[in-house]
Scaffold this active site. Structure first.
Site, short mmCIF file in Angstrom:
data_model
loop_
_atom_site.label_atom_id
_atom_site.label_comp_id
_atom_site.label_asym_id
_atom_site.label_seq_id
_atom_site.Cartn_x
_atom_site.Cartn_y
_atom_site.Cartn_z
CD GLU C 89 -2.82 1.20 2.35
OE1 GLU C 89 -2.54 0.68 3.45
OE2 GLU C 89 -3.60 2.28 2.46
CE LYS C 218 -5.02 -16.71 14.34
NZ LYS C 218 -4.65 -17.93 13.50
CG ASP C 292 -1.71 -16.28 13.23
OD1 ASP C 292 -2.23 -16.10 11.95
OD2 ASP C 292 -1.98 -17.43 13.77
CG HIS C 383 -3.57 8.09 -0.89
ND1 HIS C 383 -3.48 8.87 0.34
CD2 HIS C 383 -3.58 6.86 -0.49
CE1 HIS C 383 -3.29 7.87 1.22
NE2 HIS C 383 -3.66 6.58 0.82
#
Lengths: 401, 401, 401, 401
Positions: C89, C218, C292, C383
């Site tokens: 990104e 999660k 993770d 951006h």
């Protein structure tokens, strides 16, 4: 006269605080043209409600219906109880009544007071996170001292824990109480005010607030899922298939499937807890019994679940983690409210947990009643007939709404 | 006699449904030993509450205090209004009263009914996702037909949208209504029942339920943040610094900082909405005005925010997306409740939005009142004095709770 | 060949488990026509990732940028650190870099590991609520025994608490561990499996599951607001007005107001926590450092708040209650991931809390960077320029997306 | 040298922006003593990742395993697909693989792209609620004009709706886009920037921010339950009892009961959605395929449900309302990521919905795999064996963690 609103502008200055109810009603009649004749009828004297309301003008009469008896097999409530419902919602009493009958036939609802606590959370604002963490540590190590200070303000409430939560330079100091038979909000406010004063003496602190929304009294918040607030009550009952069919008019499987779809609906809606209408029974009983009705918001956070055992028995369980109730002080002392509590042998010291168990058993009955009605379509029929009754009740005004 | 519980076991079989209130009270006295003398006093006749309650035994008398007048600058409410509070929580009326006075001095609260809708969501269960998606599509293209069917059951409610949500083989069909001045739950139930019947004729479907928790009536759920339920009302008021200081006793900055800490508390607690005690005012007004009190759960989901403008003016705004109210039918027809509504010129057709605006303005007053009390420590003093009053009110029973 | 999908139907039967990466790539090329040449380049040997992945075919190369150094004033991290970001990104690294520079000029971010724990929750299903409550009581009184059993499976993790939550006939037994420097999921799974076996020996129980979603690993869940999961880290920093203006390009007040609006946005959206983009930094660091990555879901639940002190200093604080990290075992051992951890002196025993503090400080930098960009409009400019870069990077393919 | 932290204090001033990766690595080695040899190996050139990362130093190599093929019966994905997983979590690939095999035997997973949209929400701050409501009205009536302005910035994204939400003096203007095959965050940012400029020309407004958290990109928020964000995908599959027994090793009833307990766990934990580990598959695929990995936070909000049909068939359904994916631009262009997408025929224009369907089917496979493992206890055995593998993989370092 009443060109704008219903009150004359000039009337604002008129002090009402020194007046008695009759004077206030006269004054309102003069200002608004509305005569409060029905409201003037009260089962209590003004003296009896001093401390319960300001600017008294009379009473609102809420219709009272009786549900039950429901059989409760609890530690504190053990036997059959009639439960008073103050409500203007037709079919509510009969919906709960259906469930109560089924529970009775199944041998009663088993109830357990799993926890009993009330917390309020003052917030202390310090210089930075370092000093906030230091205060948190101080609080953890001074519980005994703080509990002693709290004990000076009340003989019935006990400060059992202080749990500090630090965010930035703020300490949210969750003060947990055992409040006995009082609902306890007032006693904990007073006790925590003293606790705060002690903290301010001991620790340098920019400012503090007695309450800061963290405990979320009367507000819908996820915290209600994670700590008991008031009484946490567990309930279960196993209904034989024949009882379900005979008294609820549906098969156990049908009832369970209806409940399962409601669970999916609640999940999709982002609900705190899963139940069909705990709030209905809570509101009706809370009004009847002089409880703080706004706490229905907390108390309505709870879970109902159904499982089919061995193919035909219906296992129904509820978890009610936020059942805030009281049987002493406040609204419980008023004449009609007192009678409601007496009906369940729940007036005064030593009865709050019994009351909580009866309420919890009643709520599970309400779930059975409404789910059965939804599962077989009776729901709408009951409401349709009720509308006809209501139509006849209001002379001249046709039913079509 | 009452060895277990308060009801004799044998009494269960005794049918109460055919009885009148006096017979029921006699029966309860016989069975429980409790005489319902105060409850027997009612401002309504049994006929008047037929359709509002079953198993009637009398009335609960809830003390009624008057707040206000509050100045409301709305489209539907424009002027000064006295607001009735049915409550047993001491200091509640006076807390709201403080805020009303400040709002009045600031020129009144501006209120806007932003939306007006009520939805209930039946659930259709089909064979699989493919067929559920097909039904969703069918619903989208048959709105006009379904609206016509709904219109056959009610002249006042209009089905304005059906929004299908598919999960697995289920279609949660959110049916959105404009309910006019009725709260509307009954009318929408009846209308949606017909809609469901039409769907079942048109589309093969395993089963359906009239309601499935998705709309979360009377349940705390995140859906309340995202769609109007009842009236969505926006309110704002800008208070000059001097008004805040004189009438609320604190500086605007102090008030705003207190509010900011409450916001952090709500966020940490995972609250739906942010406010100090919307539910208190809601419960008191809902009881007084014959509303469905359990809907306080939905209505309490709302937001309050404060900003300091130009260093000294306090801008206060609220968003109340779930204000379910009605001014026709149901509990609004009972004598005392009707008087309460008349006091605000909110009885009958054409007044529901006015009522919603008055309620919304009142809630913002309550926030000002409690935040001011918390910000300067008066909160606890008010409750302490109140406790003394309460103590004197209960003869023989010492105050210490 | 690939008429349906990208894999030949018959290929399904071909076992791939015995193959090596090259064989698998050849097999995929044969079946799908896609040659995995880039993926074939790996900085690790197949042996090194055994235990980390099955059906290995190679590596995905994620671009790695370096942020910092950021100054951290913590108990475990004390000094300047370069922080590796694996991301695709654009502008992400530079956004965090701006914030790091401002923090550095302000003397560094203060970090505190407030708690360190990991829980998993097996569920035991019994006959009814009574027996479930009995098991809950048994668990409370057998913590020492269960901790000893857990200790047999791991030298690094310690069972510190078992908190039973009863709903119906189920006991959700939240087993809390101190996991040291390992992320700890595997060790706690193994330990809790033994604990469950012991429970089953001691208490009659219909069945149990090792995990039941309660701990919400999660998964986005409100429980993350209320208990530490992994490291709970508190961070604060006070930025002088001049630092904000010079390094972030806006006034402190502007930054605070931008943050306040974001807070309102989060509240309206029903967010768990309030922050602008914790997840961005977390994902980039977690990928880089062999964490993770799915635990970004938990870790992204957190709070940022800003206050203006004395009119010009900006106080910024964050609470990160769910920072699950590990510096030993698993993905931390792979060559590139190991180098990333070494860069921060966070490889191996005794470094997990240091890592958590660096991550937490980095996240606060990212908030400063993005809020500054949003507050003055630079956000979109950054951006836009980045898009031009991206356009030039992809030859032949015009930028317009 | 590295007395405090890992970076020399003086090094801060050294500009890195002009440097190339090798220079940056040398500089880091000089400053921290850590040599980034493994990281130096990249399958891309610096030019290829310009626009994707700043301060490039190399690549992180994430092990890539292959799952599948999975059979997908969708509108866009129709056939068998191999799915690439970039992960360091052992047993993850094999868990998903089990589920894929069972789905394949059951004839494949049916997938439906139910909605396709992306929104970002700028916030406009006006004088008061009245002016905010006026802007809301203006936005509703100028959609066509705003859509035309948005269209000037992108050929692929279309502004399809603007939904204003008013709170106080703020308008949260939810701008909804159809983004085609791009993930779309950048294009919508640019388009909305123009839209905001137009609004500012037309309406007097104190200030505005391009984004304000309302859309909750990369943040866990309840809004994700109520509106599609990216692709909303529905999936279902009906597994014959024998397939469940043979390929998942458990009875359908056992699987369903395990799922039901997980649902209760999620509800008790206040989860947004209900699933076992959507985030695991999402993170692995997102890393492999060059997606914005932080969006796993949104995408992990979703629902799985299981029902037993006719006593032996297992109906499994998922609702994934926030599947943000893209197949053009950004990270999808890098060599290894491109190969991963090509493997599924998901590279470039016209493939985003196919990709979404494959991901959704994969997630349902992962649920089957983990629930089967939990239901019969294989879960822990798989992780135990995996730990042995991992132990052997790391020479010299014993397995006990």
């Amino acid at each position: 006269m009443i060109e704008h609103g219903t009150a004359k502008r000039d009337a604002r200055a008129r002090p009402m605080l020194g007046a008695n109810p009759a004077m206030r009603r006269a004054w309102l009649a003069h200002n608004t043209g509305v005569v409060l004749d029905a409201i003037a009828q009260t089962a209590f004297t003004p003296e009896e409600v001093r401390g319960s309301v300001e600017n008294l003008v009379g009473a609102v009469h809420v219709p009272l219906g009786i549900c039950g008896p429901i059989r409760v097999n609890g530690e504190y409530a053990d036997g059959w109880y009639h439960v008073p419902f103050a409500t203007t919602e037709g079919t509510l009493v009969s919906t709960y009544q259906y469930g109560m009958r089924a529970i009775d036939e199944a041998g009663g609802a088993n109830t357990y007071v799993v926890a009993d606590a009330l917390d309020i959370t003052p917030c202390f604002i310090l210089r930075d996170t370092r000093s906030a963490l230091a205060l948190a540590q101080w609080l953890r190590t001074h519980l005994a001292e703080l509990a002693a200070i709290a004990a000076e303000t009340t003989a019935h409430g006990h400060l059992t824990d202080v749990r500090p939560h630090v965010f930035g330079r703020r300490v949210f100091a969750q003060c947990v109480f055992d409040t006995g038979d009082a609902m306890g909000m007032n006693m904990t406010n007073l006790a925590v005010d003293r606790v705060c004063a002690r903290v301010r003496e001991a620790v340098e602190c920019e400012r503090h607030y007695l309450r800061c929304n963290y405990s979320s009294d009367k507000k819908p918040a996820a915290i209600g899922l994670f700590r008991p607030y008031g009484k946490e009550v567990a309930v279960d009952v196993t209904l034989p298939g024949d009882v379900v069919r005979q008294h609820l008019g549906v098969d156990p499987l049908e009832l369970m499937e209806c409940s399962a779809t409601g669970r999916l609906g609640s999940m999709q809606a982002g609900a705190l807890g899963v139940n069909a209408h705990f709030a209905n029974g809570l509101a009706a009983i809370y009004i009847a019994c002089g409880q703080d009705v706004a706490q229905v918001v907390n108390a309505s956070i709870g879970f109902l679940d159904m499982e089919l055992l061995d193919g035909d028995r219906l296992y129904v369980a509820a978890r009610l983690p936020n059942l805030v109730v009281g049987t002493v002080g406040g609204g419980t002392l008023l004449p009609t409210q007192r009678e409601c509590l007496e009906l369940m042998d729940c007036r005064g010291d030593g009865t709050a947990r019994r009351f909580a168990e009866i309420v919890a058993a009643t709520l599970i009955a309400g779930e059975l009643g409404i789910l059965a009605a939804l599962a077989d379509g009776r729901f709408i029929e009951a409401h349709r007939q009720n509308r006809l009754l209501a139509a006849r009740a209001t002379t001249g005004s046709p039913a079509q709404t």
